[in-house]
Design an enzyme around this catalytic site. Structure first.
Site, PDB file in Angstrom:
ATOM      1  N   THR A 169      15.428   6.207  11.095  1.00 53.94           N
ATOM      2  CA  THR A 169      16.289   5.807  12.228  1.00 53.94           C
ATOM      3  C   THR A 169      15.597   5.976  13.582  1.00 53.94           C
ATOM      4  OG1 THR A 169      17.232   8.026  12.293  1.00 53.94           O
ATOM      5  CG2 THR A 169      18.430   6.374  11.007  1.00 53.94           C
ATOM      6  N   GLY A 170      14.429   6.600  13.618  1.00 50.30           N
ATOM      7  CA  GLY A 170      13.723   6.801  14.881  1.00 50.30           C
ATOM      8  C   GLY A 170      12.955   5.561  15.319  1.00 50.30           C
ATOM      9  N   CYS A 181      -1.413   7.305  19.120  1.00 48.45           N
ATOM     10  CA  CYS A 181      -1.406   5.916  19.580  1.00 48.45           C
ATOM     11  C   CYS A 181      -2.562   5.606  20.528  1.00 48.45           C
ATOM     12  CB  CYS A 181      -0.070   5.605  20.244  1.00 48.45           C
ATOM     13  SG  CYS A 181       0.503   6.861  21.391  1.00 48.45           S
ATOM     14  N   HIS A 212      -0.419   0.472  25.475  1.00 48.50           N
ATOM     15  CA  HIS A 212      -1.207   1.461  26.217  1.00 48.50           C
ATOM     16  C   HIS A 212      -2.472   0.798  26.751  1.00 48.50           C
ATOM     17  CE1 HIS A 212       1.569   4.304  24.768  1.00 48.50           C
ATOM     18  NE2 HIS A 212       0.827   5.049  23.989  1.00 48.50           N
TER      19      HIS A 212
END
Lengths: 360, 360, 360, 360
Positions: free
Chosen positions: D13-14, D153, D250
């Protein structure tokens, strides 16, 4: 499989032109055949001439196409259909020249929207206004050419649910709408970051009167012999238009009063909106969305970032359908301003025109 | 020179509490005397206890003050006036305890706004509601204490011009308002960047009913013996509330219908708004703005970033006064949501109370 | 009390010109005497001629001043000092004409920064470069006129801590800096919202070479007879410049290598930065900040929104001073790009010049 | 056609979990078989349990799936592969329990990245680290299970061009990188709008050391018997990490020094980056991008909004390759932080693992 339409694009390097290129490249029913822009761009490849601002890259075949000036000559004369994303300051003369060259034109410019013999069509709302084209052709002595305009971006969202409600419940007596419009609606460079960062600009020049009268032309009908528009009477519309810090997607808060008493309930309104189907869908146009109006039941929807791509940008999303203390019903709608609100309307109109036999 | 008021602040580490600290530090009429926050913060210096988010630094004298729990003991009992920036989930009990301790409280929380014996006052609009405090004191057997609430941030902006218009032209029959509200209204951390970047959230929980009923209490009067509120009758208000990507400053688009026929013209409306003076100004409160309502004649104003600090955040800026196709007049207003719309209202109310003899 | 300087402003309607007007209006040492802009604006009142974009209103006395063309005639000849916020494409000729008219000019334009006889001064860093003006005057046969330029906005922030470090620890061998610059640096309309919403633009035309060589001129000295600049040798600077969605305030991430071994520790660096005082402060200039460099010890500072107004926009805020894995020390700095980084430098330079006897 | 992998998702759910669902739904090689989340969500349908924040809707088949707790029981035991998008505070125990149940796990959490026997793999960079899994299985007495982590990331973007350069030109001696990271990297609700509107936050907790050491593990090799990682020696990396007001993508500004003399020219660097191919591409993984590194030659690219979806979010876009005054070469790169930088790495790693025979 229908005839593949050779498409020309006027104003091809602008924001609306870029969107036309992306959209037309998606559908097998079109091939991009001619690109027109200002003399400054003419003679260059499209990749060189344009300052591309879309998040998808320029479609490969378009990159190396040579840009022409916007004149009804050469490759443009071979086009089955011409889409105009021109700015209003030049659209008037150029579109008229193309019309006189007997070309079929779908224009996003405002110049001819008010004209007596030019249909103003939102494809999910009033495709029956195509019926005036016989009169237009006869007046301008055209064999196959025509000129159809699509509506202002914010009008394009508003009229879809209003049409559904009017069809189901009869005349609307009063409509008050307040918009929160995305910056892409102003083209490029358009809105300066210094004007809109951490800000709302409570004014968009000319937008409010456009929303008010366009709604009455679009929701109105034709006279019996299909030679004139009959504007809606008895419906009053008041619009307030704001620019907000959003990239794409116009949000509109609408309060509606019906003539009919008792007025329909929110549940009845929701049912009508969800079940609304337009001719574009009935005829199977490939760009027509599965659902013209998507109704969200969540409290906090529609939201531009989450809902603008619903139906690939061709659906109107409606939420917050609830009673209004002052009128009968209020709701919030979202429309993708450069798809259903601009270039996408043109594409869908061309598909409709082909289905109706107005294009080869 | 009047008595310097010793001020306590409840919820001192929150967004509204931080604004109270900045505002109270500006006026020589106040000295910050007690700071209250959750048990987690109690015992720490204010600089340690708070996650300061204002663009001006924490005032030097406040940095080293020790934060207390929110109980009517110690330094709080020495306060002349207590400002509450507490969240609604704890404000109810705490404010009642302070009231029972016979303290004078100005609350920004919503809990007691609806109560029969608690005035809901926007300082530029209805200071005459202070007159109900005699009844409140008698009912709660207080000597010097009282509880006054200020209005919701978006209501605080709306009622100022509505009051001016009602005073000048008589009853308003219908009001439709659509807001575009800043993120600071939701406190900290409040609105997630993932929810509001490149987006509009067309819903703020509980906000619409608040705007609708608060307006009727504020614009209404008191009964003859000043023991009850008489809500405005005959005025219908419908509100739609949106969150937009703006830091501070709520923008509101308003359409108004008057009972009076013929309705006033835009020019008459502008004159009335510009000339409106409130009691806070007449009495010479130092935080009262020079002009309660600033009317902009430029097409594209008010704008939050350019106009929110008008009158140091205590003025309401109105622009785009023009005829409405559906009602009589429409206009757009801007209110600084954490100054006039929250902490600033409390400060100005305290000054008013002092002038009226309710504080030493 | 010193002589009040009559100030002229060239490019008065632009972004930098607007900031000059706000700043000069704050200090009793200046009176705004002449406003120059393009022929399109000349003859109009300032309020009519300008598209004002500051969040504070136009100072009252300036609103009705008549704008002139940018020629060294009339009121400009009565000025004690002239500030230029002109764009580079016109600054060259106009500033030279004013210099030849024997006026004292502080320019924010880049045109003359590279010139052999024109000082490039950041007021908190290298006011000793004023000493070259005797040579400049003699060369141009001026009695009281001169031309001094301030640095590029991003350079103005960088050189302040570098100067403090160089003064304390000797030569810096290598500096790598990456900037995140605000949109106001590009003027108005400047950066299109379509380019910078939800985006970073990793390039600002000409900015990187400017930062690299300006730093070497500013941190260098004069030759012995004060007739030439001696650029810093032995220091290598590499800059990468980005535009980010921020209104005001340039953030710069800096890695520094010292010649000296062992290199200073972060604690030593912090102490030096905090204790750095410039001549502008020693001489008591009223716009000089209390602290030239404010060092934040919080992990997540400086931040543009919270720190850009430190020292009224004249301080540089430094944070995150820590060891660098590759060089010796890294830190992050913030400079208000239109105050210390532009108009504010001009104002502070004029105060310095007056203190040094270069202005009446 | 290969075996369709039954996939389980932990932390479904994140933010990362939502991205896993969108990505896995696109590839015919996967079927989503089990969803795990906190006990609060367990037992609900996915549509009820999640606060969906993606701009595409929840895939139909997933909407009605029942969410389970994160335990290696039931449907999870039937999975061929399990993807973990769990937060670090719970990932440690849960992933270990799944590993002990002999399941194959790809984790986006940081917990095991540092472990001696857990590969840290960026799929476009170091798939040869899969070779350590024989040792891992033997150590943990597993038949078919394993645990592989993907990188942070920002590291995921950096190492792709660094690996290409190291392969072609030999060791890099020094790397300085400054990042401008999107808010989606912090999950939901993550970064408060009050912290990041009109702002830069110059700090992300723990991010800089992660970038620095992860790079050395990823760009290093294995020992001869494939039982240990050999971290890169002789390369120094210094990272500075900033949060900027961008939704996804990013941006990283990189300066690189090579050991080799003469250093490669920008043209040689560009050629190497453009021609870089990873094993994921050679093996024909369906989620592998056509080009691992896309080099833009335009001055002002890459830009997050325009380039983050390059290669469907699996490519790294590099631009501004040019000489560095201090080191040899500098460039700017862009990586989609939730695709190649998070969930997409997991998906591509699973495809690689299947091609290498580690999955059925």
């Amino acid at each position: 499989m229908p005839h593949v339409l050779k498409a020309g694009i006027l104003g091809a390097t602008g924001t609306v032109g870029q969107r036309f290129i992306l959209l037309l490249s998606q559908y097998p029913g079109f091939s991009i055949h001619a690109l027109g822009a200002s003399p400054r761009s003419a003679g260059k490849t499209y990749a060189k001439a344009t300052k591309w601002k879309m998040s998808q890259p320029i479609p490969k075949p378009v990159q190396s196409m040579i840009v022409h000036t916007c004149e009804p000559t050469g490759a443009f004369l071979e086009c089955d259909v011409v889409f105009s994303g021109l700015d209003a300051d030049v659209a008037g003369d150029i579109e008229m020249a193309f019309l006189k060259a007997d070309l079929g034109i779908f224009s996003n410019a405002k110049n001819y929207r008010t004209h007596d013999d030019v249909p103003l069509i939102v494809p999910l709302t009033n495709p029956e206004h195509f019926d005036l084209l016989a009169h237009q052709r006869s007046k301008h002595q055209l064999k196959k050419g025509f000129l159809v305009t699509n509506a202002n971006c914010s009008t394009s969202g508003l009229v879809v649910p209003l049409k559904a409600l009017q069809d189901a419940f009869g005349p609307l007596s009063r409509v008050i709408v307040t918009t929160m419009q995305a910056v892409s609606g102003a083209g490029y460079p358009g809105v300066s970051s210094l004007d809109i960062f951490d800000n709302v600009v409570p004014y968009i020049g000319g937008e409010e009167p456009k929303m008010e009268w366009e709604t009455l032309k679009i929701l109105g009908g034709l006279n019996q012999d299909q030679t004139a528009f009959e504007f809606l009477k008895g419906t009053k519309v008041s619009a307030t238009c704001n620019r907000v810090p959003v990239l794409d997607g116009h949000t509109e808060c609408v309060s509606v009063e019906f003539e009919r008493r008792p007025a329909p309930s929110p549940e009845e309104v929701i049912a009508v909106l969800e079940n609304y189907r337009s001719e574009a869908q009935e005829l199977g146009c490939s760009s027509a969305p599965e659902q013209a109006i998507i109704v969200s039941r969540e409290d906090d929807r529609p939201q531009p970032r989450l809902d603008r791509d619903n139906g690939n940008g061709y659906s109107v999303t409606v939420g917050r359908v609830r009673p209004c203390n002052v009128f009968d019903i209020k709701f919030t709608l979202l429309v993708h301003n450069t798809i259903l609100g601009a270039a996408g309307s043109g594409v869908l109109l061309a598909e409709l025109a082909q289905k109706k036999g107005l294009l080869p």
